[in-house]
Design a protein around this motif. Structure first.
Motif, short mmCIF file in Angstrom:
data_model
loop_
_atom_site.label_atom_id
_atom_site.label_comp_id
_atom_site.label_asym_id
_atom_site.label_seq_id
_atom_site.Cartn_x
_atom_site.Cartn_y
_atom_site.Cartn_z
N HIS A 148 40.95 135.08 18.90
CA HIS A 148 42.35 135.46 18.99
C HIS A 148 43.13 134.33 19.65
O HIS A 148 42.79 133.92 20.76
CB HIS A 148 42.56 136.70 19.88
CG HIS A 148 41.64 137.85 19.58
ND1 HIS A 148 42.12 139.11 19.34
CD2 HIS A 148 40.29 137.95 19.48
CE1 HIS A 148 41.10 139.94 19.13
NE2 HIS A 148 39.98 139.26 19.21
N SER A 192 44.51 143.51 30.77
CA SER A 192 45.42 144.56 30.29
C SER A 192 45.61 144.54 28.78
O SER A 192 46.15 145.49 28.22
CB SER A 192 46.77 144.48 31.00
OG SER A 192 47.51 143.39 30.53
N ASN A 193 45.14 143.48 28.11
CA ASN A 193 45.30 143.41 26.65
C ASN A 193 43.99 143.45 25.88
O ASN A 193 44.00 143.50 24.65
CB ASN A 193 46.09 142.16 26.26
CG ASN A 193 47.57 142.32 26.54
OD1 ASN A 193 48.30 142.89 25.75
ND2 ASN A 193 48.01 141.84 27.70
N PHE A 194 42.86 143.37 26.58
CA PHE A 194 41.55 143.48 25.94
C PHE A 194 40.74 144.53 26.70
O PHE A 194 41.00 144.80 27.87
CB PHE A 194 40.83 142.13 25.94
CG PHE A 194 41.48 141.12 25.03
CD1 PHE A 194 41.04 140.96 23.72
CD2 PHE A 194 42.55 140.35 25.47
CE1 PHE A 194 41.65 140.04 22.87
CE2 PHE A 194 43.17 139.44 24.62
CZ PHE A 194 42.73 139.29 23.32
#
Lengths: 364, 364
Positions: B142, B250-252
């Motif tokens: 990513h 917080s995003n994975f």
């Protein structure tokens, strides 16, 4: 007929940039896509490109951009410097010529176009803001590899997911399949197309609904010049429809149906989009051609429930073509939209703008 | 002391490749990291590099690799060809010199190293299979952008998630933060490091547990030569610990605690890893230095609960250094492992192998 005409805030500046008779002013700045720490190449407010290369023992060095080779001049220290005529706003591929050797400019970042990874330059546009990196919530561009039985290969694709994707584990999203042109590849939309920043900014401003964008290689580059009429779409259509789409639908939280699936492409990717959407109306419901031809009402006679037909190009291409095609489709009852990118030709800034416009119409 | 010694299946071939007295055989093949459709540069089974460039009007052309400039020879058509001495197995940066101009070879793909995006070449190694693209379940790399208040920028990172990540929406994973070296950047591990393929293959073979790998720019490249002693780790430590790690968590779907967080780095990235892990024992529990120094028992006197210390380098570097350091740590009761990459120096193949070895020990 809905017709979107690009009204730039600084349209006069753009027109001025296209004039070769403007009085030169010395306001050159480093190109925004230079390598870290490199001052050259530079661009000025008239869209001229100034390149420089250290080549102390060379007989001649040239800047090759826009189909013209500009002679560069050597100084006492061995640096060669040259300036092009004004270029259109936006992104251009270019190279340097050193005593007959055609090489990338070591000052620029590299992009895949013209069937090679080579130098690119960015001429600031009045609307460069649409693809700027800003302090907004950012989506992710995923590099993925999927197995393709039809080609016997592990194939690469890039997948943009919007910022909120990782925050909403139960939400599913529509998908746009977006194709590059001849002599480009799956990196062209993510890099020079700046898909992630265009989408981040549109979504942050509430101008587009969040959706996924998938970009893979369109198997375009083995076509010989003039051989488009013999191009067989089947191998790519198989990869796209039978292999990639199922992979995306099982590895991303998609809305896995025709209603929530669009396809668009630029230039030869538009040609491919037209062939695939006409062959498989069961798969896609929204179609986009960016400098890539048009649909006629007859083409779409079996596509009565197509939700959107978007056709765009640069003002220096064939604007009447997309405008007239949209008029004919509107008169036949289709939701067709044409778009003309002011001051640009068959290059990536036209297609960034096409994506910017089409994205605002998708899945609403 | 645990000591992993790399036992290559074809060790004899690797040793042969390192000898400059071997009888040349003409078995040149295109480098695996050439641009699409390009035959040159080529490599042979002895590790020699053959470059070619069309430069009809040049006075001289050279192949510049491994610190040596090899004169190339012109044929009647204007093509210059030259062959280097045997190179170590693995990945090397190189360039061409055309009448004094140092330029990328248009035949190769481009990689960020030596503080520039430029040409790279791959000398097949006996263990090239560890980073080959195979028909196994593939993870995703990513590209992300995170806001960094301390630098006032939107910063880029690459995040590898294992294949099963998208299939197990409720599972959380440990994370390795992995740093590049001086004059490299956040693209160096994903591209020339081939992190995704190394991890895909290890996980597919059951040799590593699935974990996430995060790679960002270590803010290394403004350091002047010889200025390492004055290097201030604080700006990067702030970006990494206070900005990136919270963003990742917080995003994975991470296991967001010290026990499940590792840091490793190559060369100057090892130097950074050592500084950050020593300063913040509350953040990481597993440390890796790849050609990037060692820890002493005294360094770790306040790190009694560190779970793993991995120190590796090439056999052409300072193998006694990592081996002796591991011995001393083992005697002091630490779980320390040293690794020596046979036949390689301070280059990326050493570090791919270090990752391959360390990954098998992580989070078990």
């Amino acid at each position: 007929m809905k017709r979107i005409v690009f009204m730039a805030a600084f349209l006069a500046a753009a027109i001025n940039a296209g004039s070769q008779n403007a009085e030169p002013v010395d306001d050159f700045k480093p190109s925004p896509v230079n390598q870290p720490g490199h001052a050259y190449p530079m661009v000025d407010s008239q869209g001229r490109v100034k390149a420089q290369l250290f080549a102390p023992d060379a007989k001649y060095v040239q800047l090759d951009i826009g189909g013209v080779k500009y002679d560069m001049v050597k100084d006492e220290e061995g640096y060669w410097t040259g300036v092009s005529n004004p270029q259109d706003v936006g992104f251009h591929y270019y190279q340097l010529v050193v005593d007959g050797a055609m090489v990338p400019d070591p000052g620029s970042l590299f992009f895949f176009g013209a069937c090679r990874y080579g130098s690119g330059i960015e001429i600031p546009a009045p609307d460069s803001d649409i693809f700027a990196l800003k302090n907004v919530p950012h989506g992710q561009t995923h590099e993925i590899y999927f197995n393709s039985p039809s080609t016997g290969e592990e194939r690469r694709a890039y997948v943009y997911t919007p910022a909120e994707y990782s925050k909403n584990p139960d939400k599913r999203y529509p998908v746009l399949y977006l194709q590059h042109g001849y002599c480009e590849n799956e990196t062209s939309w993510p890099l020079q197309g700046r898909v992630n920043f265009i989408m981040d900014n549109l979504i942050a401003e509430g101008k587009a609904v969040p959706f996924i964008v998938v970009m893979t290689y369109g198997m375009t580059n083995d076509v010989q010049m003039g051989g488009l009429r013999n191009f067989d779409i089947k191998p790519f259509q198989t990869v796209l429809v039978d292999e990639l789409i199922p992979y995306i639908d099982s590895n991303f939280r998609t809305l896995a149906n025709r209603e929530n699936r669009a396809m668009a492409g630029l230039s030869m990717g538009g040609f491919e989009t037209r062939l695939v959407t006409l062959a498989r109306p069961d798969v896609f419901s929204r179609y986009g051609l960016f400098s890539g031809g048009t649909y006629s009402p007859d083409d779409l006679k079996d596509h009565k429930d197509v939700k959107l037909v978007f056709m765009g190009c640069g003002s220096k291409e064939f604007p009447d073509g997309v405008n007239n095609a949209a008029t004919a489709l509107n008169e036949a009852g289709f939701n067709a939209v044409s778009y003309v990118s002011e001051g640009t030709a068959h290059e990536f800034h036209t297609w960034r703008r096409c994506l910017y416009e089409m994205a605002q119409l998708l899945f609403k």
